[in-house]
Design a protein around this motif. Structure first.
Motif, short mmCIF file in Angstrom:
data_model
loop_
_atom_site.label_atom_id
_atom_site.label_comp_id
_atom_site.label_asym_id
_atom_site.label_seq_id
_atom_site.Cartn_x
_atom_site.Cartn_y
_atom_site.Cartn_z
N ASN A 1 3.56 -6.72 -35.32
CA ASN A 1 4.30 -6.63 -34.29
C ASN A 1 3.71 -6.30 -32.78
N THR B 1 13.57 2.87 -40.50
CA THR B 1 12.43 2.56 -40.06
C THR B 1 12.06 3.04 -38.69
N PRO C 1 10.83 -8.19 -37.64
CA PRO C 1 10.74 -7.71 -36.98
C PRO C 1 12.20 -6.22 -38.07
N MET C 2 12.05 -5.08 -37.10
CA MET C 2 12.26 -3.58 -37.91
C MET C 2 13.37 -3.96 -39.36
N GLN D 1 8.56 0.25 -33.25
CA GLN D 1 8.00 -1.41 -33.89
C GLN D 1 7.02 -1.63 -34.49
N SER D 2 5.95 -0.69 -34.85
CA SER D 2 4.72 -0.76 -35.33
C SER D 2 4.47 -0.96 -36.67
N LYS E 1 4.98 -11.32 -36.54
CA LYS E 1 6.09 -10.67 -36.00
C LYS E 1 7.27 -10.16 -37.46
#
Length: 182
Positions: free
Chosen positions: A13, A39, A21-22, A42-43, A19
């Protein structure tokens, strides 16, 4: 017996590529049989409980599942609460006196030989400093990581050859201790 772990994913991300997604990461971890999946940001941080495996096998299991599901490889490091807490507790810098953006930890997939960093002229980079732990490196960068010349040197592939290395700021270090300690 179940153990709570944090999975640290490297290089997702960022800049519009890779990409992940969490929400899908949570679903993936749950599908692998893990409980309490959460989570953070977003990293690429996920917390989960597992009643099987160890850090290395859990990291391999997750990396394999990510590649199968998303079609790209992601380096993964998995660490348990005791390790994460020890990293925070053993910080060689006065963390409570610093801004969280000034302090970072690089987690390594295996113990690191200090000789890797022997040719770095530490005095030339002051006031930036680093200290090496067993499977972690602490970096004090008073102007933040984005402006850190020492941070740039420490992240060079030559220095990290044969290892997975992924860095987190001090806020994330503390948050993972908290999340895995629940």
């Amino acid at each position: 017996m179940t153990t709570t772990y944090a999975a640290l994913l490297r290089g997702i991300n960022v800049g519009g590529s890779r990409k992940l997604p969490m929400a899908e990461l949570r679903t993936l971890l749950t599908g692998l049989g893990h409980d309490g999946v959460r989570t953070y940001l977003q990293s690429g941080q996920a917390v989960f409980t597992a009643d099987h495996g160890d850090e290395e096998s859990l990291a391999t299991e997750l990396a394999t599942a990510i590649e199968k599901h998303f079609g790209f490889t992601v380096d993964v490091i998995v660490r348990d609460h005791a390790y994460l807490k020890a990293v925070a507790d053993n910080c060689p810098f006065p963390a409570a006196e610093l801004e969280p953006k000034q302090l970072h930890v690089t987690y390594y997939s295996a113990p690191v030989d200090p000789d890797r960093f022997g040719k770095i002229d530490r005095a030339a980079h002051l006031p930036e400093e680093f200290r090496l732990g067993d499977r972690e490196l602490y970096l004090y960068a008073p102007n933040g990581l984005g402006r850190s010349k020492l941070g740039e040197i420490l992240s060079r592939p030559r220095l990290n050859k044969g290892l997975i290395a992924t860095s987190r700021n001090w806020n994330t270090v503390l948050k993972l201790v908290e999340m895995t300690g629940d």
